[in-house]
Design an enzyme around this catalytic site. Structure first.
Site, PDB file in Angstrom:
ATOM      1  N   GLY A 127       0.795  -1.231   0.000  1.00 35.19           N
ATOM      2  CA  GLY A 127       0.000   0.000   0.000  1.00 35.19           C
ATOM      3  C   GLY A 127       0.818   1.265   0.000  1.00 35.19           C
ATOM      4  O   GLY A 127       1.923   1.309  -0.557  1.00 35.19           O
TER       5      GLY A 127
ATOM      6  N   LEU B 105      -4.489  -5.731  -4.225  1.00 33.68           N
ATOM      7  CA  LEU B 105      -3.424  -4.726  -4.233  1.00 33.68           C
ATOM      8  C   LEU B 105      -2.065  -5.294  -3.791  1.00 33.68           C
ATOM      9  O   LEU B 105      -1.946  -5.867  -2.701  1.00 33.68           O
ATOM     10  CB  LEU B 105      -3.812  -3.567  -3.299  1.00 33.68           C
ATOM     11  CG  LEU B 105      -2.823  -2.392  -3.259  1.00 33.68           C
ATOM     12  CD1 LEU B 105      -2.770  -1.675  -4.594  1.00 33.68           C
ATOM     13  CD2 LEU B 105      -3.192  -1.423  -2.147  1.00 33.68           C
ATOM     14  N   ASP B 106      -1.049  -5.120  -4.641  1.00 33.70           N
ATOM     15  CA  ASP B 106       0.347  -5.499  -4.322  1.00 33.70           C
ATOM     16  C   ASP B 106       0.485  -6.977  -3.956  1.00 33.70           C
ATOM     17  O   ASP B 106       1.412  -7.352  -3.231  1.00 33.70           O
ATOM     18  CB  ASP B 106       0.899  -4.629  -3.171  1.00 33.70           C
ATOM     19  CG  ASP B 106       0.976  -3.151  -3.564  1.00 33.70           C
ATOM     20  OD1 ASP B 106       1.077  -2.871  -4.765  1.00 33.70           O
ATOM     21  OD2 ASP B 106       0.907  -2.300  -2.671  1.00 33.70           O
ATOM     22  N   ALA B 107      -0.427  -7.796  -4.446  1.00 34.28           N
ATOM     23  CA  ALA B 107      -0.388  -9.218  -4.098  1.00 34.28           C
ATOM     24  C   ALA B 107      -0.149 -10.114  -5.311  1.00 34.28           C
ATOM     25  O   ALA B 107      -0.195 -11.338  -5.214  1.00 34.28           O
ATOM     26  CB  ALA B 107      -1.686  -9.622  -3.402  1.00 34.28           C
TER      27      ALA B 107
END
Lengths: 284, 284, 284, 284
Positions: C200, C226-228
């Site tokens: 994040g 998100l960001d995964a």
């Protein structure tokens, strides 16, 4: 208002740090950052003090005058300068533009605080990259039979540019000894090998022939002896059997860029002191 | 005769370094190595000074007494100790012996200057490795329903051993909060992940599941919150898709060993200061 | 003539490599470079074969047609493409231009073989840097109450550009899930932390607050979470207590640039296969 | 049952991989892991195939016999062996025990799968460390006027130990050329510099004198020319101006240990092929 930086080296004595920091305190200076190193073998003392300029009672010329007697007594080599003084750095290039492009980006973005009065190439390849930034580009060819004349012109350009320092950004000509001697500690070179391995030409080819498993780049001050000046920083990257010479050239570019940018940053910030063919680097 | 080390942290003021180094000079002390850091956010000052003991006019107890008033005025947390004081470090282990073996080698060879009054395991696996070095080994099992009793015994052993510090060398039990609170800045843990990634159990399995391309180890001081204490050092190694969880365990071992050995070295040499959940490490 | 690349993943069977390399040999193909990986947990087979195009008896469309039956039998996901096909990559930016500048240099110099049909920013800051290279720049603002409309425009631009892939070069907007789902394995993001740490916003600030001793950057494929998404590459650099958040931002830039450039290189060369939220990367 | 490993190098031809993997498939073998490399300059092909032994129709002696004709046709240098064959490795030491201690730990813990029939030192310092593991230790002094005789004894011990390989774990004597020639690709040395920098004696002192910013260690096969054999792996660590020669020695120890352990691992697992003074290493 930028901080003030005192950089100093001298023979070692008892109580040096106390005397110098006492001198700073006596003039009201608050020390923001202090680095000190004593080389017991050489018997030499090195220091860098960053002072909050607001707290100083006098202006820089006055302080310099007042520090003079102490410095003389200590037999010190020293400078007292405002941080972020934006030194003037002439960049020298040949055909390859990767280090130049990297420096231009760091300069334009403000990451590195310096001015580039001009770029000098022995080829014309990088002209466009330079001129579009509004920086003058001079092409000074260096024919093998007219080296002396060429480097006279170059030295003139350095002086006219009021250069504080010169960066050889993969400049493929050997700077003549007299010019090196005239600019001690002011010419920075990026060599595309992990020195002292592969001094001289074609280091990537020679690294490939030897079958090394790590290649590197070395940033150093230029002295009269080729690739033998004081090392500022080195960077390496792992390579494997399947990497060809062009691969090494490509991978090495990132090492070169980063070692050069980091070294120039320290140089600009008065973080490097030279003594006995070696550097003391107060890294940040 | 070993050097004398002054370690100090306190609220920041103008002229601190000058006052402190002046105090050292006043007592004849020649500063061999000085580190200083001012945290502008926290408004805190940190310093470590290594003094040539031969040059000091007084002995350590006298110097401590004489430094007291200045320290009180500065609201400083401080120690004044001989370097190489050989602190007493209890090592805690479970089944895995790689960190223990590494510490034993560095201890026996003299690379790290400390004494090991005893090793405590919650399993018996490492007994032989310890006893053949002439070091007592205590096995204190920690059944899940008798944790409190077990850690009371452990705390007693720590005290009987007159431990200065405790190293959790892949000790797989959670030290209870009251014990953490009673030994602040004195218990060092090596966690087998790159914190704050993978807090808690099975970090290598979770790193593998996430598909990270670098794994690591983190050495930190133990506080009441699990794996959340001040970080001393971290080490990483590149991994690829073909590495299994056992491969990560194997590769991670070298990260763990090195991060722990380096951190312990700095801890023993009074090179670490803790403030606000973070460390200042004056690396050597 | 560039080599031909067969990229393939499928459920694992006995004799897979032999069958596939046999098929290549049967069509005259000389294998220049072969990578293979069997994931025993997932029971999945991954391969990349680089074939000397001169030695192939048929042209690419014919070969694709002839490979179809075997691929169907193996339940394979596969591509058969000429190397150096110069994929079309749209670059997305916000205000920070360092990754963009780096990509532009690697593109212009030919280090990375791709075309940039256009650059899209949600701010206008990078326009000049892009347009002077002769590349169209579109500014599509993304007001928080009109995200959907903005991303419709963006999706249209991607399609009009006939983009093969999209690079988020420090693009500070979250791509909506439907767009992520529509471009699986084709959107690459560079995140300015060592994932899974600091998912994040503001990772450098949070890294500083935690007091980590290494910071990093992670290049990954974008998925709906998100960001995964699957991680392609990560890069780290050591930091110390004296580094401020702006220092971390500066040091991190080099990590970001290098992780992104390396990842894009592998992506362009068909060296990455995705399976189960992770990547297989046949590095060069 | 351990996997079976086919290691092979030969002049490059079209369809080599297909023929060899076809041969394996013909005998029922399922390929678990395949590595291949073609050196276009040398025109040479290298491969390592790890085969699931359960799937093979014949036993190893039969397979070797049946592979012979193909190998002869391909002019191949090859081995076909069970993985985890526990090769017999004699370790040679002088006074410094850090590499030996590291190997002993990795051997005892099972991290490295090999047997140590004996350790030979030219000093007696490491005897205790070896004998307490139940391994015979032989002290063979090497007086400068009786080198030939000493190395005759050593060669005899190697033969009596039925050694597959020899590791020089900081063995400070130069192995005579005739012995190097008799054990090609079977003697591994760890040199305490980043080769080709600082060939020969006292590399740490020379690195210090030169002021390098990274030091390293190199693991290589021993050939008749000193420190010039095929490099297997290299490891480096950053150093600074304040590091003394003893600091370099200490920091270098971890580089030496890790480079040696990693190289030996690859050597034991048949992951290294030598050609033209260089190594192909199929890393795991």
């Amino acid at each position: 208002m930028p901080n003030t930086i005192l950089k100093l080296s001298c023979p070692d004595h008892v109580g040096l740090l106390s005397r110098i920091s006492g001198w700073v305190a006596h003039h009201g200076g608050n020390l923001v950052e202090v680095h000190q190193f004593t080389d017991p073998e050489a018997g030499w003392f090195f220091a860098r003090m960053e002072i909050d300029t607001h707290t100083l009672h006098e202006d820089l010329p006055t302080l310099r005058e007042q520090f003079e007697p102490l410095a003389t007594e200590l037999k010190a080599v020293w400078t007292l300068r405002p941080a972020e003084a934006r030194p003037r750095v002439v960049v020298m290039v040949s055909k390859l533009g990767h280090c130049l492009a990297d420096l231009l980006w760091r300069w334009r973005s403000g990451e590195l605080a310096f001015d580039i009065p001009c770029v000098i190439g022995n080829h014309d390849d990088c002209r466009k990259m330079v001129e579009r930034e509004g920086i003058p580009f001079h092409c000074i060819q260096v024919p093998s039979d007219q080296k002396e004349r060429a480097f006279k012109k170059i030295a003139t350009l350095w002086h006219e540019a009021r250069a504080d320092s010169v960066v050889l950004a993969r400049y493929m000509q050997v700077v003549p000894p007299n010019l090196c001697a005239a600019w001690p500690g002011r010419i920075i070179n990026i060599h595309h090998s992990f020195l002292p391995s592969f001094v001289g030409a074609n280091p990537y080819q020679r690294a490939h022939d030897r079958g090394v498993k790590l290649i590197g780049a070395t940033c150093h001050y230029v002295t009269e002896e080729l690739d033998a000046g004081p090392i500022i920083d080195q960077e390496v990257i792992r390579v494997e059997h399947f990497h060809t010479v062009p691969d090494l050239v490509r991978l090495g570019r990132d090492c070169e860029r980063i070692a050069l940018a980091r070294s120039l940053r320290w140089h600009l910030a008065d973080r490097i002191l030279i003594h006995g063919g070696k550097t003391v680097v107060f890294r940040d």
